[in-house]
Design a protein around this motif. Structure first.
Motif, PDB file in Angstrom:
ATOM      1  N   ASP A   1     -10.075 -34.129  33.441  1.00  0.00           N
ATOM      2  CA  ASP A   1     -10.960 -33.267  32.677  1.00  0.00           C
ATOM      3  C   ASP A   1     -10.188 -32.022  32.255  1.00  0.00           C
ATOM      4  OD1 ASP A   1     -12.956 -31.786  31.554  1.00  0.00           O
ATOM      5  OD2 ASP A   1     -14.347 -31.927  33.241  1.00  0.00           O
TER       6      ASP A   1
ATOM      7  N   LEU B   1     -11.208 -29.213  31.332  1.00  0.00           N
ATOM      8  CA  LEU B   1     -11.868 -27.970  31.730  1.00  0.00           C
ATOM      9  C   LEU B   1     -11.848 -27.748  33.239  1.00  0.00           C
ATOM     10  CD1 LEU B   1     -15.001 -28.091  29.381  1.00  0.00           C
ATOM     11  CD2 LEU B   1     -12.862 -26.859  29.030  1.00  0.00           C
ATOM     12  N   VAL B   2     -11.195 -28.624  33.977  1.00  0.00           N
ATOM     13  CA  VAL B   2     -11.232 -28.515  35.431  1.00  0.00           C
ATOM     14  C   VAL B   2     -10.534 -27.255  35.927  1.00  0.00           C
ATOM     15  CG1 VAL B   2      -9.089 -29.808  35.823  1.00  0.00           C
ATOM     16  CG2 VAL B   2     -10.887 -29.848  37.552  1.00  0.00           C
TER      17      VAL B   2
ATOM     18  N   LEU C   1     -13.361 -24.359  35.284  1.00  0.00           N
ATOM     19  CA  LEU C   1     -14.717 -24.546  35.782  1.00  0.00           C
ATOM     20  C   LEU C   1     -14.757 -24.345  37.297  1.00  0.00           C
ATOM     21  CD1 LEU C   1     -16.053 -27.648  33.813  1.00  0.00           C
ATOM     22  CD2 LEU C   1     -16.994 -25.333  33.750  1.00  0.00           C
TER      23      LEU C   1
ATOM     24  N   ALA D   1     -20.052 -25.647  39.192  1.00  0.00           N
ATOM     25  CA  ALA D   1     -20.515 -25.346  37.839  1.00  0.00           C
ATOM     26  C   ALA D   1     -21.711 -26.216  37.486  1.00  0.00           C
ATOM     27  CB  ALA D   1     -19.384 -25.570  36.835  1.00  0.00           C
TER      28      ALA D   1
ATOM     29  N   ALA E   1     -24.438 -28.165  34.999  1.00  0.00           N
ATOM     30  CA  ALA E   1     -24.280 -29.039  33.829  1.00  0.00           C
ATOM     31  C   ALA E   1     -24.414 -28.254  32.535  1.00  0.00           C
ATOM     32  CB  ALA E   1     -25.320 -30.166  33.886  1.00  0.00           C
TER      33      ALA E   1
ATOM     34  N   GLN F   1     -21.076 -26.504  31.867  1.00  0.00           N
ATOM     35  CA  GLN F   1     -20.094 -27.480  31.409  1.00  0.00           C
ATOM     36  C   GLN F   1     -20.325 -27.862  29.950  1.00  0.00           C
ATOM     37  OE1 GLN F   1     -19.557 -30.857  34.021  1.00  0.00           O
ATOM     38  NE2 GLN F   1     -19.985 -29.641  35.860  1.00  0.00           N
TER      39      GLN F   1
ATOM     40  N   LEU G   1     -19.179 -24.996  27.628  1.00  0.00           N
ATOM     41  CA  LEU G   1     -17.722 -24.919  27.473  1.00  0.00           C
ATOM     42  C   LEU G   1     -17.190 -26.079  26.635  1.00  0.00           C
ATOM     43  CD1 LEU G   1     -16.537 -23.763  31.019  1.00  0.00           C
ATOM     44  CD2 LEU G   1     -16.542 -22.453  28.895  1.00  0.00           C
ATOM     45  N   ARG G   2     -17.744 -27.257  26.810  1.00  0.00           N
ATOM     46  CA  ARG G   2     -17.304 -28.395  25.990  1.00  0.00           C
ATOM     47  C   ARG G   2     -17.621 -28.149  24.523  1.00  0.00           C
ATOM     48  NH1 ARG G   2     -15.616 -32.421  29.127  1.00  0.00           N
ATOM     49  NH2 ARG G   2     -16.314 -32.458  31.308  1.00  0.00           N
TER      50      ARG G   2
ATOM     51  N   ASP H   1     -17.164 -31.841  22.815  1.00  0.00           N
ATOM     52  CA  ASP H   1     -18.409 -32.607  22.764  1.00  0.00           C
ATOM     53  C   ASP H   1     -18.462 -33.521  21.542  1.00  0.00           C
ATOM     54  OD1 ASP H   1     -18.462 -30.341  21.121  1.00  0.00           O
ATOM     55  OD2 ASP H   1     -20.665 -30.332  21.066  1.00  0.00           O
TER      56      ASP H   1
END
Length: 317
Positions: free
Chosen positions: A33, A35-36, A39, A43, A45, A48, A51-52, A58
């Motif tokens: 991931d 964003l790991v 985050l 974190a 949902a 998350q 940020l996506r 997304d």
């Protein structure tokens, strides 16, 4: 000449597009991931998803690629996930540091490689030829990261002549071409120059050896031309092929070496790629790879043009 140059530029455009596509695909196909690194473990949902959406993760891959390519054409490579700074600034700073290292490594590798190759080819089947060939094979065979560690142990830890890591007394931001900064540059440049030195030496040796057996050299000797005059003709005929090999090796040097720059903590593109890989920083990773790939394509284009200037038969072909 202009028509040949225009044709080469047109052929380079789809290559650049293909490089951008491969760069984007390889980075996004890697597991993990992106964003790991930013985050928190707990974190929500909703965070998350925000940020996506912020980084565009997304959307579908074709949409992400189109948006990234459009921004890249306008000089925007996105924002680093780890540092929250523009990728362009991070990459350009690293490229400048790698250019400094590559210029010195290029001068060392090309000078020694060309010298060993011409000497070995000119004095074929002698002790000088065997010695120069042995040095070139050794340069290609020795792992450069291992050689870098050996140089650090000998010249930094034992003799304490040169610094082991870094890019200057005050870092790379206040770089100057003086003795204090060149001390930091010498060990990584020597390490990086070993492989191109060996490749260039072997290539030039084979070229010179082959040219000395051709009929035009026999004719030049029969006309009473001096050894230096024959040497000039051999160099002129060997230059286009040797230039192509040198251009490829310079491209590899501009790409930097992750292992060498990591061993010496040199803040170049290799060190930046290493950090981006471990931090899973996709914008920084694909931006760095794209810039380096574009450098390589443009360098090959420049080498093709220089080859044509040295040997007009290439353009006619």
């Amino acid at each position: 000449m202009l028509a040949y140059l225009a044709r080469r530029i047109v052929l380079a455009l789809p290559i650049m597009l293909g490089v951008a596509l491969v760069c984007f695909a390889l980075v996004h196909l890697a597991p993990g991931d992106p964003l790991v690194s930013i985050l928190p473990p707990d974190a929500s949902a909703e965070l998350q998803a925000q940020l996506r959406q912020l980084y565009g993760f997304d959307r579908s891959y074709p949409e992400q690629f189109a948006a990234w390519l459009w921004r890249a054409l306008h000089g925007d490579l996105g924002v680093s996930i780890a540092t929250n700074r523009p990728v362009v600034g991070e990459v350009l700073k690293a490229v400048v540091n790698t250019l400094r290292l590559a210029v010195v490594a290029t001068l060392i590798g090309f000078a020694l490689g060309g010298l060993f190759g011409f000497v070995a080819g000119y004095f074929r089947r002698t002790f000088i030829d065997r010695l120069a060939s042995m040095l070139s094979v050794l340069g290609v065979s020795v792992p450069h990261y291992w050689l870098g560690m050996v140089l650090v142990i000998v010249f930094s830890s034992q003799l304490m002549w040169l610094p082991a890591t870094g890019a200057g007394p005050g870092g790379s931001d206040d770089w100057a071409w003086d003795g204090a900064h060149l001390q930091y540059l010498l060990l990584p440049a020597l390490t990086m120059s070993v492989i191109p030195m060996g490749i260039i030496a072997r290539t030039v040796r084979a070229l010179v050896s082959e040219l000395l057996d051709q009929e035009f050299v026999v004719g030049l000797r029969a006309k009473g031309l001096t050894s230096f005059g024959i040497f000039r003709h051999v160099v002129k005929n060997a230059a286009p092929t040797a230039l192509a090999v040198m251009g490829l090796q310079l491209g590899y040097l501009l790409g930097g070496s992750i292992l060498i720059e990591t061993v010496f903590s040199w803040p170049g593109t290799g060190f930046l790629l290493n950090s981006a890989i471990f931090q899973r920083d996709l914008p920084l990773l694909q931006g760095t790879i794209l810039v380096l790939a574009m450098f390589f394509v443009l360098l090959n284009l420049l080498v093709d043009v220089l080859q044509t200037l040295l040997d007009p038969r290439i353009a006619r072909g």
